[in-house]
Design an enzyme around this catalytic site. Sequence first.
Site, PDB file in Angstrom:
ATOM      1  N   MET A  26      -2.001   4.336   5.168  1.00  0.00           N
ATOM      2  CA  MET A  26      -1.911   3.988   3.747  1.00  0.00           C
ATOM      3  C   MET A  26      -3.096   3.155   3.263  1.00  0.00           C
ATOM      4  O   MET A  26      -2.933   2.041   2.787  1.00  0.00           O
ATOM      5  CB  MET A  26      -0.604   3.250   3.481  1.00  0.00           C
ATOM      6  CG  MET A  26       0.618   4.123   3.637  1.00  0.00           C
ATOM      7  SD  MET A  26       2.172   3.220   3.412  1.00  0.00           S
ATOM      8  CE  MET A  26       2.334   2.393   4.963  1.00  0.00           C
ATOM      9  N   CYS A  48       0.835  -1.196   0.000  1.00  0.00           N
ATOM     10  CA  CYS A  48       0.000   0.000   0.000  1.00  0.00           C
ATOM     11  C   CYS A  48       0.874   1.252   0.000  1.00  0.00           C
ATOM     12  O   CYS A  48       2.079   1.171   0.213  1.00  0.00           O
ATOM     13  CB  CYS A  48      -0.926  -0.005   1.212  1.00  0.00           C
ATOM     14  SG  CYS A  48      -0.074  -0.297   2.776  1.00  0.00           S
TER      15      CYS A  48
END
Length: 708
Positions: free
Chosen positions: A389, A172
């Site tokens: 994230m 991510c």
Amino acid sequence: MKVIKRDNSVCDFDRSKIAIAIRKANEAVDPEDRATEKQIESIVDDIASRHRLRLLVEDIQDMVEEKLMELQKYQLMKAYMLYRYERALIRKANTTDESILSLIKNSNKDVMEENSNKNARTASTQRDLIAGEVSKDLTKRILLPKHISKAHEEGAIHFHDADYFLQPIFNCCLINIKDMLENGTVMNGKMIESPKSFQTACTITTQIIASVASSQYGGQSVNIAHLGKYLRRTKEKYVQQCNETFGNTLDDETKKRFVEMRIQESLKAGVQTIQYQINTLMTTNGQSPFVTLFLYLDEKDEYIEENAMIIEEILKQRYQGIKNEKGVYVTPAFPKLIYVLDENNCLKGGKYDYLTKLAVKCSSKRLYPDYISAKKMREYYEGNVFSPMGCRSFLSPWKDENGNYKFEGRFNQGVVSINLPQCGILAKGDEKKFWEILEERLQLCYEALMCRHNALMGVTSDVSPVHWQYGAIARLEPGEKIDKYLLNGYSTISLGYIGLYEVTKLVKGCSHTSPEGTEFAVKIMNTLREHCEKWKKETGLGFGLYGTPAESLCYRFARIDKERFGTIEDVTDKGYYTNSYHVDVRENIDAFSKFTFESQFQKISSGGAISYVEIPNMRHNLTAIEDVVRFIYDNIQYAEFNTKSDYCHVCGYDGEIIINADNEWECPVCHNKDQRKMNVTRRTCGYLGENFWNVGKTKEIKSRVLHL
């Protein structure tokens, strides 16, 4: 007794298969070296008498070899090993047929239900799932060391996202949307220049989000603050057009109202573009982009007024929802929203408190946004406030060559999680033994995490131009290696953990909310954090401790341990383990006490953490939610609300199901009264299966897992 096959499928123990394999080996040796039928039956009886709930097929084969050695049938043992090796070669030629064919037939339940954001019945999604099955097979047999694969299969650890490990992509990220909007980018070989208006900026942002999502497997986050600049550009354009068109024929107040009207039109259209594009676009992995919008009003931002307008419109549109195929407004899965509480909006008389009240109203109906305390983040992250994230994983502070903190344009390399309760089960109440087992398991996690890191080393920017060449992460040249972004803490690599509550019960005999249990639980957390810091120092990599948000893993670990060790009260009997450091949902604890207790673990788990509380009847409890929001700002870094969420399967209505005059459940939209076609679900435990009506209580729907 159940046998876990190499493709992770489960079958009943079949004693005849063991006997057949030994007889096959018998044929390859001289008569005097063969096992008699009586000896073969004895070997099979011994294995069958183990009374294990769960056995790996490799364990059965090891047991056969041990028994042949005891019988001093050395030539036969070699022949059996050779037979076993030949069978392994055949399997290596193709081991994924069964899992792939069952997926196509819509009978591979584990794969089809693993990601609730994917429709596993569509051809485009199945292409991704088929590739994932191949990746998992190769990961298990070839890409990972045998002992790491075995540890994953036995539930000692979890090697996340094995279905993508074959590809050189990461988990991510925080998109560097500022750089991509200001300096332009390239997608599909086409130049996209810096936008001149807010609506264009919103369109480009969603295109970037879709492109990024197709080249990584985890979530992404976008800071909405970077759009304020373009809303001001739109305003300046309308002012200029108004002056050029009307000159002195209109007074200043009329011109101002006209410009404001046009701005509101552009604002609404731009935000609508983001919401509808994200929910209607389909990435190459068969789902809407997994994206989080970060809603933060920074007093140092020159565009703070424009950003306040954008946040207000985002919250209004999320509160309204999106129409489904039946024309009913429902809650969209994406984008997820994170609202930052600061001095200017923490419901203590701040200028932007009106936005927080709107956020609370939105949470009461749509569950989002989640809330981050800027005050607590600054305490934990060297004075910085930034977004997780997409998947709740947080970066560690990192400074560039000029000494400036940088968060956007960074990413996570991957995650490996440890099964804490299994360490406690194996320790059998011996605390000294527990720490020894934990140390061994953490070494396994380290080796597995280094596999994730080493798989990315040497990868070139060509694997994902939008990430590496056109600004989402970097602007490298074609063919240039990404290695420098993997080193020196620029990107993170995460150690996840499950079941702090259960392991405390196993080792100390009490909940981790009790004084003795808390001391033990904090010691475990500090041990995990210290190992991350030690690994970081030894390697220079950005190891972080991450409260794993993978709710499905809570069930996988618990299922494996129940099959292997049987039913253990308050541990495996529940069918799930509590996520990370969370208080078990069955404990009687109020929202404020829960947040106060869990906040001590968030500080340690700086690589990712979130806490939640459940508030009943949220739509009628706005004052109570506002009280909790004020509390969040002063006491805990990251929190969300859960509540009962009703859903009608006939029309898609996901509002509050009513009880009508006849004392029956009824959908207020389509007036459906069929209990079987209405669900009451909860986010408390993450259970995603079918709910049921419990005996004798016709007005109560219970979760099969937590019996809520």
